[in-house]
Design a protein around this motif. Sequence first.
Motif, PDB file in Angstrom:
ATOM      1  N   GLU A 156      -3.948  30.665  14.836  1.00  0.00           N
ATOM      2  CA  GLU A 156      -3.880  31.758  15.680  1.00  0.00           C
ATOM      3  C   GLU A 156      -2.141  32.085  16.006  1.00  0.00           C
ATOM      4  O   GLU A 156      -1.493  31.283  16.452  1.00  0.00           O
ATOM      5  CB  GLU A 156      -4.432  31.347  17.392  1.00  0.00           C
ATOM      6  N   ASP A 157      -2.238  33.347  15.770  1.00  0.00           N
ATOM      7  CA  ASP A 157      -0.710  33.723  15.828  1.00  0.00           C
ATOM      8  C   ASP A 157      -0.940  35.172  16.798  1.00  0.00           C
ATOM      9  O   ASP A 157      -1.604  36.076  16.531  1.00  0.00           O
ATOM     10  CB  ASP A 157       0.075  33.812  14.745  1.00  0.00           C
ATOM     11  N   VAL A 162       3.201  43.989  32.224  1.00  0.00           N
ATOM     12  CA  VAL A 162       3.271  43.864  30.611  1.00  0.00           C
ATOM     13  C   VAL A 162       3.767  42.316  30.339  1.00  0.00           C
ATOM     14  O   VAL A 162       3.104  41.566  29.364  1.00  0.00           O
ATOM     15  CB  VAL A 162       4.240  44.968  30.104  1.00  0.00           C
ATOM     16  N   ILE A 163       4.835  41.749  31.040  1.00  0.00           N
ATOM     17  CA  ILE A 163       5.197  40.561  30.744  1.00  0.00           C
ATOM     18  C   ILE A 163       4.327  39.337  30.961  1.00  0.00           C
ATOM     19  O   ILE A 163       4.135  38.424  30.192  1.00  0.00           O
ATOM     20  CB  ILE A 163       6.569  40.273  31.548  1.00  0.00           C
ATOM     21  N   ALA A 164       3.388  39.536  32.183  1.00  0.00           N
ATOM     22  CA  ALA A 164       2.567  38.933  32.600  1.00  0.00           C
ATOM     23  C   ALA A 164       1.315  38.775  31.483  1.00  0.00           C
ATOM     24  O   ALA A 164       0.898  37.691  31.024  1.00  0.00           O
ATOM     25  CB  ALA A 164       2.016  38.864  34.046  1.00  0.00           C
ATOM     26  N   VAL A 165       0.895  39.748  30.920  1.00  0.00           N
ATOM     27  CA  VAL A 165      -0.109  39.632  29.985  1.00  0.00           C
ATOM     28  C   VAL A 165       0.405  39.007  28.804  1.00  0.00           C
ATOM     29  O   VAL A 165      -0.257  38.367  28.246  1.00  0.00           O
ATOM     30  CB  VAL A 165      -0.338  41.266  29.602  1.00  0.00           C
ATOM     31  N   PHE A 166       1.607  39.299  28.228  1.00  0.00           N
ATOM     32  CA  PHE A 166       2.158  38.615  27.036  1.00  0.00           C
ATOM     33  C   PHE A 166       2.253  36.918  27.345  1.00  0.00           C
ATOM     34  O   PHE A 166       1.692  36.288  26.429  1.00  0.00           O
ATOM     35  CB  PHE A 166       3.455  39.008  26.720  1.00  0.00           C
ATOM     36  N   ASN A 167       2.573  36.813  28.683  1.00  0.00           N
ATOM     37  CA  ASN A 167       2.734  35.268  28.799  1.00  0.00           C
ATOM     38  C   ASN A 167       1.214  34.510  28.872  1.00  0.00           C
ATOM     39  O   ASN A 167       1.181  33.482  28.255  1.00  0.00           O
ATOM     40  CB  ASN A 167       3.325  34.886  29.855  1.00  0.00           C
ATOM     41  N   ASP A 168       0.282  35.260  29.320  1.00  0.00           N
ATOM     42  CA  ASP A 168      -1.014  34.850  29.305  1.00  0.00           C
ATOM     43  C   ASP A 168      -1.718  34.644  27.861  1.00  0.00           C
ATOM     44  O   ASP A 168      -2.359  33.531  27.668  1.00  0.00           O
ATOM     45  CB  ASP A 168      -1.909  35.706  30.315  1.00  0.00           C
ATOM     46  N   MET A 169      -1.224  35.690  27.098  1.00  0.00           N
ATOM     47  CA  MET A 169      -1.787  35.634  25.776  1.00  0.00           C
ATOM     48  C   MET A 169      -1.155  34.654  24.896  1.00  0.00           C
ATOM     49  O   MET A 169      -1.626  33.846  23.882  1.00  0.00           O
ATOM     50  CB  MET A 169      -1.699  36.926  24.966  1.00  0.00           C
ATOM     51  N   LYS A 170       0.356  34.216  25.060  1.00  0.00           N
ATOM     52  CA  LYS A 170       1.071  33.393  24.612  1.00  0.00           C
ATOM     53  C   LYS A 170       0.646  31.941  24.858  1.00  0.00           C
ATOM     54  O   LYS A 170       0.344  31.063  23.681  1.00  0.00           O
ATOM     55  CB  LYS A 170       2.393  33.520  24.710  1.00  0.00           C
ATOM     56  N   VAL A 171       0.097  31.547  25.950  1.00  0.00           N
ATOM     57  CA  VAL A 171      -0.291  30.269  26.509  1.00  0.00           C
ATOM     58  C   VAL A 171      -1.526  30.202  26.396  1.00  0.00           C
ATOM     59  O   VAL A 171      -2.234  30.766  27.075  1.00  0.00           O
ATOM     60  CB  VAL A 171       0.251  29.963  28.053  1.00  0.00           C
ATOM     61  N   ARG A 172      -1.972  29.224  25.446  1.00  0.00           N
ATOM     62  CA  ARG A 172      -3.385  28.981  25.373  1.00  0.00           C
ATOM     63  C   ARG A 172      -3.654  27.870  26.238  1.00  0.00           C
ATOM     64  O   ARG A 172      -3.232  26.871  25.918  1.00  0.00           O
ATOM     65  CB  ARG A 172      -3.778  28.640  23.685  1.00  0.00           C
ATOM     66  N   LYS A 173      -4.494  27.870  27.211  1.00  0.00           N
ATOM     67  CA  LYS A 173      -5.018  26.859  28.076  1.00  0.00           C
ATOM     68  C   LYS A 173      -5.877  25.874  27.472  1.00  0.00           C
ATOM     69  O   LYS A 173      -7.144  26.341  27.473  1.00  0.00           O
ATOM     70  CB  LYS A 173      -5.250  27.280  29.516  1.00  0.00           C
ATOM     71  N   ALA A 174      -5.777  24.544  27.225  1.00  0.00           N
ATOM     72  CA  ALA A 174      -6.632  23.980  26.700  1.00  0.00           C
ATOM     73  C   ALA A 174      -7.923  23.570  27.737  1.00  0.00           C
ATOM     74  O   ALA A 174      -8.996  23.526  27.299  1.00  0.00           O
ATOM     75  CB  ALA A 174      -5.985  22.461  26.151  1.00  0.00           C
ATOM     76  N   GLN A 175      -7.362  23.433  29.132  1.00  0.00           N
ATOM     77  CA  GLN A 175      -8.387  23.146  30.117  1.00  0.00           C
ATOM     78  C   GLN A 175      -9.322  24.426  30.453  1.00  0.00           C
ATOM     79  O   GLN A 175      -9.840  24.226  31.598  1.00  0.00           O
ATOM     80  CB  GLN A 175      -7.785  22.419  31.232  1.00  0.00           C
ATOM     81  N   ALA A 176      -8.938  25.536  30.062  1.00  0.00           N
ATOM     82  CA  ALA A 176      -9.639  26.678  30.427  1.00  0.00           C
ATOM     83  C   ALA A 176     -11.216  26.623  30.459  1.00  0.00           C
ATOM     84  O   ALA A 176     -11.594  26.029  29.262  1.00  0.00           O
ATOM     85  CB  ALA A 176      -9.129  27.897  29.713  1.00  0.00           C
ATOM     86  N   ASN A 177     -11.753  27.152  31.544  1.00  0.00           N
ATOM     87  CA  ASN A 177     -13.304  27.038  31.683  1.00  0.00           C
ATOM     88  C   ASN A 177     -13.645  28.237  31.028  1.00  0.00           C
ATOM     89  O   ASN A 177     -12.898  29.121  30.398  1.00  0.00           O
ATOM     90  CB  ASN A 177     -13.674  26.835  33.178  1.00  0.00           C
ATOM     91  N   LEU A 186      -0.387  43.941  21.251  1.00  0.00           N
ATOM     92  CA  LEU A 186      -0.164  42.600  20.774  1.00  0.00           C
ATOM     93  C   LEU A 186      -1.588  42.483  20.445  1.00  0.00           C
ATOM     94  O   LEU A 186      -2.534  42.832  20.805  1.00  0.00           O
ATOM     95  CB  LEU A 186      -0.118  41.520  22.077  1.00  0.00           C
ATOM     96  N   TYR A 187      -1.704  41.693  19.267  1.00  0.00           N
ATOM     97  CA  TYR A 187      -2.939  41.307  18.769  1.00  0.00           C
ATOM     98  C   TYR A 187      -2.887  39.475  18.351  1.00  0.00           C
ATOM     99  O   TYR A 187      -2.184  39.360  17.682  1.00  0.00           O
ATOM    100  CB  TYR A 187      -3.125  42.015  17.215  1.00  0.00           C
ATOM    101  N   ASP A 188      -3.804  38.970  19.018  1.00  0.00           N
ATOM    102  CA  ASP A 188      -4.044  37.570  18.594  1.00  0.00           C
ATOM    103  C   ASP A 188      -4.896  37.516  17.673  1.00  0.00           C
ATOM    104  O   ASP A 188      -5.968  37.252  17.512  1.00  0.00           O
ATOM    105  CB  ASP A 188      -4.798  37.000  19.944  1.00  0.00           C
TER     106      ASP A 188
END
Length: 194
Positions: free
Chosen positions: A125-126, A38-53, A112-114
Amino acid sequence: MKVICKRKHKMQRILGLKEADQSRAAAMASGVKVTDEVIAVFNDMKVRKAQANEDEKRKRKKAILFCMSKDLKNIVLDEGKEILLGDLGTTVQDPYQHFVKMLPPNDCRYALYDATYETKETKKEDLVFIFWAPDNAPLKSKMIYASSKDAIKRKFEGIKHEWQVNGLEDLKDRHTLAEKLGGSSVVSLEGSPI
């Protein structure tokens, strides 16, 4: 009143609890733990990776539900109850309405809803933390989820918006969420005008 305060302070000294420890103890009153998933999912959703493919972007979560484990000791991912960014425009046309349909009508959940929205000034985006406790959910479920809410909220650091929802009438149209995000300054939510 003085007697009660003296007893409280005496008990605190006996237990050796500092004020911060007391609040943590009160928050953990339910004894429920938040899993690492659950914590990992939250952290992934919170951090938006600008370099993500593109593939990484498609796997990003737009929304996800969390529930209690069967033994009621942990907050876990609600299997299959998620919306990925890659689903948008293919299997999911309106992410907000799809999210509303994912919520169980007779039981509680955390979510959690982005939210992607536009104000009169800018696009934003929040993450929104939602506590879903429908009126017709069993009383025991409402009590367990309510007493465990602080445990999950403490793990979700940096959440700006929290929303407790007690029925579909609160969710039906996007105006209520727009109100939570910024009131009358929100002009669109998920690309749809308000």
